[in-house]
Design a protein around this motif. Structure first.
Motif, mmCIF file in Angstrom:
data_model
loop_
_atom_site.group_PDB
_atom_site.id
_atom_site.type_symbol
_atom_site.label_atom_id
_atom_site.label_comp_id
_atom_site.label_asym_id
_atom_site.label_seq_id
_atom_site.Cartn_x
_atom_site.Cartn_y
_atom_site.Cartn_z
ATOM 1 N N ARG A 1 5.759 47.363 -20.987
ATOM 2 C CA ARG A 1 7.019 46.952 -21.910
ATOM 3 C C ARG A 1 6.937 46.105 -23.028
ATOM 4 N NH1 ARG A 1 12.555 47.347 -21.590
ATOM 5 N NH2 ARG A 1 12.070 46.758 -19.049
ATOM 6 N N VAL A 2 7.575 45.016 -22.379
ATOM 7 C CA VAL A 2 8.156 43.564 -22.177
ATOM 8 C C VAL A 2 6.949 42.426 -22.232
ATOM 9 C CG1 VAL A 2 9.895 41.936 -22.975
ATOM 10 C CG2 VAL A 2 10.451 44.573 -22.935
ATOM 11 N N SER A 3 6.416 41.994 -22.948
ATOM 12 C CA SER A 3 5.657 40.692 -22.460
ATOM 13 C C SER A 3 6.175 39.251 -22.268
ATOM 14 C CB SER A 3 3.602 40.865 -23.169
ATOM 15 O OG SER A 3 4.293 40.554 -24.651
ATOM 16 N N GLU A 4 6.901 39.261 -23.403
ATOM 17 C CA GLU A 4 7.668 37.581 -22.919
ATOM 18 C C GLU A 4 8.646 37.599 -23.460
ATOM 19 O OE1 GLU A 4 5.521 33.764 -25.255
ATOM 20 O OE2 GLU A 4 6.786 35.452 -26.899
ATOM 21 N N TYR A 5 9.976 37.151 -23.306
ATOM 22 C CA TYR A 5 11.394 37.179 -22.996
ATOM 23 C C TYR A 5 11.990 35.803 -23.406
ATOM 24 C CZ TYR A 5 11.793 41.374 -20.206
ATOM 25 O OH TYR A 5 11.461 43.038 -19.359
ATOM 26 N N GLU A 6 12.996 36.166 -24.774
ATOM 27 C CA GLU A 6 13.719 35.090 -25.786
ATOM 28 C C GLU A 6 14.355 34.984 -24.575
ATOM 29 O OE1 GLU A 6 12.322 32.741 -27.830
ATOM 30 O OE2 GLU A 6 10.391 33.702 -27.922
ATOM 31 N N VAL A 7 14.996 34.066 -23.905
ATOM 32 C CA VAL A 7 16.248 33.946 -23.034
ATOM 33 C C VAL A 7 17.165 32.818 -23.585
ATOM 34 C CG1 VAL A 7 16.897 33.673 -20.597
ATOM 35 C CG2 VAL A 7 15.244 35.318 -21.294
ATOM 36 N N GLU A 8 18.313 33.079 -23.337
ATOM 37 C CA GLU A 8 19.483 32.574 -24.231
ATOM 38 C C GLU A 8 20.137 32.195 -22.781
ATOM 39 O OE1 GLU A 8 20.002 31.267 -28.790
ATOM 40 O OE2 GLU A 8 21.162 32.945 -27.717
ATOM 41 N N VAL A 9 20.052 30.826 -22.593
ATOM 42 C CA VAL A 9 21.723 30.092 -22.051
ATOM 43 C C VAL A 9 22.822 29.977 -22.897
ATOM 44 C CG1 VAL A 9 22.149 28.938 -19.588
ATOM 45 C CG2 VAL A 9 19.728 29.696 -19.985
ATOM 46 N N ARG A 10 23.104 30.661 -23.240
ATOM 47 C CA ARG A 10 24.859 30.772 -23.702
ATOM 48 C C ARG A 10 26.008 29.668 -22.242
ATOM 49 N NH1 ARG A 10 25.496 34.907 -27.709
ATOM 50 N NH2 ARG A 10 23.486 35.207 -28.750
ATOM 51 N N ALA A 11 27.426 28.609 -22.841
ATOM 52 C CA ALA A 11 27.684 27.699 -22.548
ATOM 53 C C ALA A 11 28.935 27.930 -23.399
ATOM 54 C CB ALA A 11 27.690 26.420 -21.662
ATOM 55 N N GLY B 1 40.069 18.548 -18.400
ATOM 56 C CA GLY B 1 40.443 19.237 -18.462
ATOM 57 C C GLY B 1 39.881 21.020 -18.707
ATOM 58 N N ALA B 2 41.572 20.914 -19.651
ATOM 59 C CA ALA B 2 40.240 22.928 -19.593
ATOM 60 C C ALA B 2 39.559 22.799 -20.349
ATOM 61 C CB ALA B 2 41.356 24.191 -20.284
ATOM 62 N N ASN B 3 39.482 21.521 -21.744
ATOM 63 C CA ASN B 3 38.425 21.728 -22.509
ATOM 64 C C ASN B 3 36.872 21.763 -22.178
ATOM 65 O OD1 ASN B 3 40.184 21.853 -24.043
ATOM 66 N ND2 ASN B 3 40.693 19.891 -24.573
ATOM 67 N N GLY B 4 37.343 20.505 -20.832
ATOM 68 C CA GLY B 4 35.733 20.206 -19.881
ATOM 69 C C GLY B 4 35.361 21.643 -19.563
ATOM 70 N N ARG B 5 36.035 22.323 -18.657
ATOM 71 C CA ARG B 5 35.996 22.982 -17.422
ATOM 72 C C ARG B 5 34.912 24.595 -18.997
ATOM 73 N NH1 ARG B 5 41.615 23.142 -15.819
ATOM 74 N NH2 ARG B 5 41.465 24.679 -17.740
ATOM 75 N N VAL B 6 33.501 24.398 -17.722
ATOM 76 C CA VAL B 6 32.463 25.074 -18.556
ATOM 77 C C VAL B 6 32.153 26.648 -17.833
ATOM 78 C CG1 VAL B 6 30.361 25.155 -19.333
ATOM 79 C CG2 VAL B 6 31.252 23.229 -19.938
ATOM 80 N N ARG B 7 32.374 27.482 -18.801
ATOM 81 C CA ARG B 7 31.780 28.778 -17.939
ATOM 82 C C ARG B 7 29.850 29.429 -18.654
ATOM 83 N NH1 ARG B 7 31.793 34.299 -20.225
ATOM 84 N NH2 ARG B 7 33.564 34.019 -22.884
ATOM 85 N N CYS B 8 29.181 29.922 -17.668
ATOM 86 C CA CYS B 8 27.953 29.919 -18.265
ATOM 87 C C CYS B 8 27.243 31.857 -18.197
ATOM 88 C CB CYS B 8 26.650 29.033 -17.562
ATOM 89 S SG CYS B 8 27.142 27.854 -18.025
ATOM 90 N N TRP B 9 26.656 32.398 -19.242
ATOM 91 C CA TRP B 9 25.542 33.154 -19.105
ATOM 92 C C TRP B 9 24.762 33.443 -19.870
ATOM 93 C CZ3 TRP B 9 29.865 32.011 -22.455
ATOM 94 C CH2 TRP B 9 29.212 32.720 -23.721
ATOM 95 N N VAL B 10 23.505 34.158 -19.648
ATOM 96 C CA VAL B 10 22.511 34.748 -20.366
ATOM 97 C C VAL B 10 22.341 35.362 -21.116
ATOM 98 C CG1 VAL B 10 19.986 35.207 -19.251
ATOM 99 C CG2 VAL B 10 21.052 34.124 -18.387
#
Length: 829
Positions: free
Chosen positions: A415-425, A378-387
């Protein structure tokens, strides 16, 4: 049987092919395979269904991406077909869930693409019905009336669908029949019905065989033996007020939570009326230990934890047994529905990662492929993601639960040689739960930055007579690129336009790696005052980029030339030079202060190094003559007397102001004669120095006196003119705006020296100022290069001092000294 099984498999394969073709036309590949298929069984022609040409599957590395469990299928590298790699057990994969669909992700490289394949594992009748026990013991009072019903535990089948639809049969008996009631399509209640009154004395024990058959083809069966003991006496069993108790509990219910209270009554008296409660069985089998019941009150409580994702409905069979002889029992069921709670956070998996990313990668480049899932419903299993942080990457949904991490903005490694990206759900529960997955995305370098010098113009000061190979300055150009793209080499560039450029390769050299500027030979100020050239910095990138800087090298004078007096001395007031010795005449009785001769020396240096002073070395003490400290004029110190003798020999030393000071000597021989002879000698000396002839040798004392007066008038006019000019220049320098003086580029300024050592300066024009007769001479060089505005931030270590401080010091001292010295000269004359 094998032939029948083969025909069914062929039919299933044909159906699967048709389903796969239909699914592909809809945008998703779907296959179906029966469970227990042998390893190597072809599920489908995956490469062909994905539109790949023959042999392209192996070239583009068609492969499956596993997601958290061991894959039971694989892709053939040669043919591109989807094959069964290991045993497929639908019951192990999906349990009772129907349909059993596995979602597979297929990757194709060069270029990178992802396809989604849905594989449905169909059920076959490979599980026979199973009863909880091979033997079931029942006790039935002989007083039980025909039609009495006794619940039985049904069998369970791990299969689904028709393969799990059970039917029950009872072995023939005149006393008992079997009644089967379906509560729904999956659950059936079994009751043993008494068809004929029992007689314990005739048959004390009845043995019946209960058989369960499923709906598969062929059908599989399971059996249990019913052992029925006929009891005497107690003829009233406890009766529940409800046959079914329905309860709902969230899966987060804690241990000890109250579930329900069952209630039964017994119409008997005495001990036959007393009874106790117990849990007879549970569905699913094995979950009986999750609950406990109070034998007296009938309260049911949790002894374990519920999990909606594993079991959504629990069914308990409750029995109430009295204490009669024989004991009688009543039965009811408790149906517990488990409610979903948001207790599972979303999970993020990285299925593919392409790093490092070049800094010139175009917007929209796919960096990674991700899969997101949530076990809740149901709603508990609907997921939205962003960076997070959002820039410069973003997510694009490619399929249900699948995302691509793409480039949204241009990259700059400097300017930036490496990015620490986090994918959040985040799911839709209340409160919402979050999952995250960190990615480290490195940016590879591209040669997009040219070397840049710290200054556009470098001003370098070097003393003359420096040693060959001496370090003059250190230049440094910064290139923010890395490795070869940021490795800078330096060279002297002979190019350039304009008259101020001179070839520099014969004077200086620059180290290609360190940028150190070296002198190739000693510098001579008298030969070269200013050297302007360009230094070029080139990186090692492909293609190479370069930057330039202008170097202005100013040679500073050193005291390496002594003043020459013997050969350069000029006779004055009747003096002559013979064989390296200067001769002069003085009259007896001449008053103190009368000029006898004037010594003039020349120094090839400039500035302080050429500022000369004169001293009378011999005779020392109270001699009749003295010499001007800066003018070089030899005059009488007192009235001349006959006791001074007919001739005086003077040794004059000329020194400069250099460090260390250099000196030269001149010898002056003064003859003491009568006044008339002195006048004739003076007239003869003046005529000889001006016209280079001997015609003035016969002039009389009157002509010599007239010539002397004329020269005195000319000297007074010259001194007065110089004094007025000095006053005008001083006033102009005081009231001239400083901003205008310092704003121009300012060429090299040459300044000339006088006998009293005065000098001047100018920013825009070159002026020569002399306070005595004779040609102007370079005395001090002042420069004003056009400096660029300094960059913001702390000043560089090699920053030169402001030119204005030096100019103010020179201007103030020199213009104050000029009028005073000119006035002293006029008084002396």
């Amino acid at each position: 049987v094998r032939a029948s099984w083969g025909r069914r498999c062929c039919a299933v394969v044909r159906v699967l092919v048709l389903q796969a073709a239909w699914a592909l036309s809809g945008g998703q590949v779907r296959y179906s395979v029966p469970e227990e298929a042998k390893a190597g069984t072809v599920v489908g022609r995956l490469a062909q269904d994905l539109g790949l040409e023959a042999g392209e599957a192996e070239a583009r590395r068609l492969r499956l991406v596993a997601q958290g469990r061991r894959a039971s299928v694989e892709v053939s590298g040669a043919s591109g077909a989807l094959l069964v790699s290991s045993r497929l057990d639908r019951e192990e994969l999906c349990g009772k869930s129907a349909p059993c669909a596995l979602r597979l992700e297929v990757l194709v490289e060069r270029p990178l693409r992802v396809f989604h394949v849905q594989l449905e594992v169909t059920d076959i009748n490979d599980n026979a019905p199973i009863f909880p026990a091979a033997r079931k013991n029942l006790s039935i009072a002989e007083s039980s009336l025909p039609g009495s019903r006794f619940p039985l535990e049904g069998a369970s089948d791990a299969d689904i669908g028709a393969n799990a639809q059970l039917s029950y049969t009872l072995s023939p008996s005149e006393h008992f029949t079997l009644d089967v009631k379906s509560s729904d399509e999956n659950r059936k209640s079994l009751f043993l019905v008494l068809a004929k009154s029992l007689d314990r004395e005739t048959i004390p024990v009845h043995r019946l065989l209960l058989t369960a058959s499923d709906g598969g083809r062929p059908s599989l069966t399971g059996t249990t033996e019913l052992v029925i003991s006929v009891l005497d006496a107690n003829d009233n069993a406890p009766q529940f007020n409800q046959s079914v108790y329905k309860v709902k509990l969230p899966e987060s219910a804690e241990v000890g939570t109250f579930v329900a209270r069952v209630n039964a009554t017994d119409a008997d008296e005495g001990s036959n009326k007393e009874f106790s409660y117990s849990i007879l069985s549970s569905i699913p089998i094995g979950n009986k230990g999750l609950f406990t019941i109070d034998t007296k009150t009938g309260e049911i409580r949790l002894t374990g934890t519920l999990d909606f994702e594993n079991v959504r409905l629990h069914e308990l069979q409750i029995e109430a047994t009295d204490k009669g002889t024989p004991p009688l029992s009543g039965h009811c069921s408790v149906e517990l529905e488990v409610l979903d709670v948001n207790d599972n956070a979303p999970e993020v998996w990285v299925t593919s990662l392409s790093v490092p990313v070049p800094e010139d990668a175009s917007v929209g480049t796919v960096v990674a492929l991700l899969s997101v899932s949530d076990r809740d419903s149901g709603a508990n299993g609907r997921v939205r993601c962003w960076v997070w942080p959002a820039s410069p990457f973003g997510l694009e949904a490619t399929f249900a639960g699948s995302y691509s991490l793409v480039l949204r903005e241009a990259l700059d490694r400097e300017r930036v040689s490496e990015y620490e990206v986090e994918v959040r759900a985040e799911d839709g529960g209340a409160p919402a739960l979050r999952g995250r997955r960190g990615l480290r995305v490195a940016v590879s370098d591209v040669n997009d930055n040219a070397p840049a010098f710290a200054q556009a113009v470098y001003t370098v000061l070097a003393r003359e007579n420096n040693a060959a190979g001496a370090e003059l300055a250190r230049l440094w150009a910064r290139d923010p690129d890395e490795a070869g793209n940021g490795r800078v080499s330096y060279s002297v560039w002979e190019g350039g336009v304009g008259g101020g450029w001179r070839p520099a390769s014969s004077y200086v050299s620059v180290d290609a790696e360190s940028g150190r500027l070296w002198a190739l030979q000693p510098l001579d100020y008298e030969e070269l005052q200013v050297l302007q050239f360009e230094v070029r910095a080139v990186d090692a990138g492909e293609p190479p980029l370069c930057g330039n800087a202008t170097v202005q090298l100013f040679v500073l004078d050193e005291n390496d030339n002594a003043g020459g007096a013997a050969g350069e001395a000029a006779a004055a007031a009747g003096s002559v030079s013979v064989s390296g010795t200067l001769w002069a005449w003085a009259a007896w009785g001449a008053p103190a202060g009368q000029v006898v001769a004037k010594i003039r020396a020349v120094d090839a240096d400039s500035g302080y190094n050429a500022w000369l002073r004169y001293e009378l070395w011999e005779p020392r003490g109270k001699g009749p003559f003295r010499v001007g400290l800066y003018s070089g004029e030899v005059s009488t110190a007192r009235a001349l007397e006959e006791a001074d003798g007919p001739r005086q020999r003077l040794l004059i030393v000329v020194r400069d102001h250099g460090e260390p000071a250099r000196s030269a000597t001149a010898t002056l021989s003064v003859s003491l004669v009568e006044a008339a002879e002195a006048a004739l000698a003076a007239a003869a000396g003046s005529s000889s120095s001006s016209s280079r002839s001997a015609a003035g040798a016969e002039m009389g004392a009157g002509a010599a006196s007239a010539a002397t007066n004329v020269w005195l008038v000319v000297a007074i006019c010259a001194v007065s003119s110089l004094f007025l000019l000095a006053v005008v220049l001083y006033g102009a320098s005081r009231w001239a705006p400083r901003a205008a003086v310092l704003s121009g580029p300012g060429p090299t300024t040459l300044v000339c020296a006088s006998e009293v050592g005065s000098w001047s300066y100018s920013q825009r024009h070159s002026r020569s100022l002399c306070v005595a007769d004779g040609a102007g001479k370079s005395d001090l060089m002042v420069f004003s290069p056009n400096f660029p505005p300094p960059p913001p931030g702390p000043a560089a270590k090699d920053t030169q001092p402001e030119p204005s401080a030096l100019l103010d010091t020179v201007s103030g001292s020199s213009f104050l000294a000029l009028p005073l010295l000119s006035l002293l000269w006029a008084v002396a004359v």
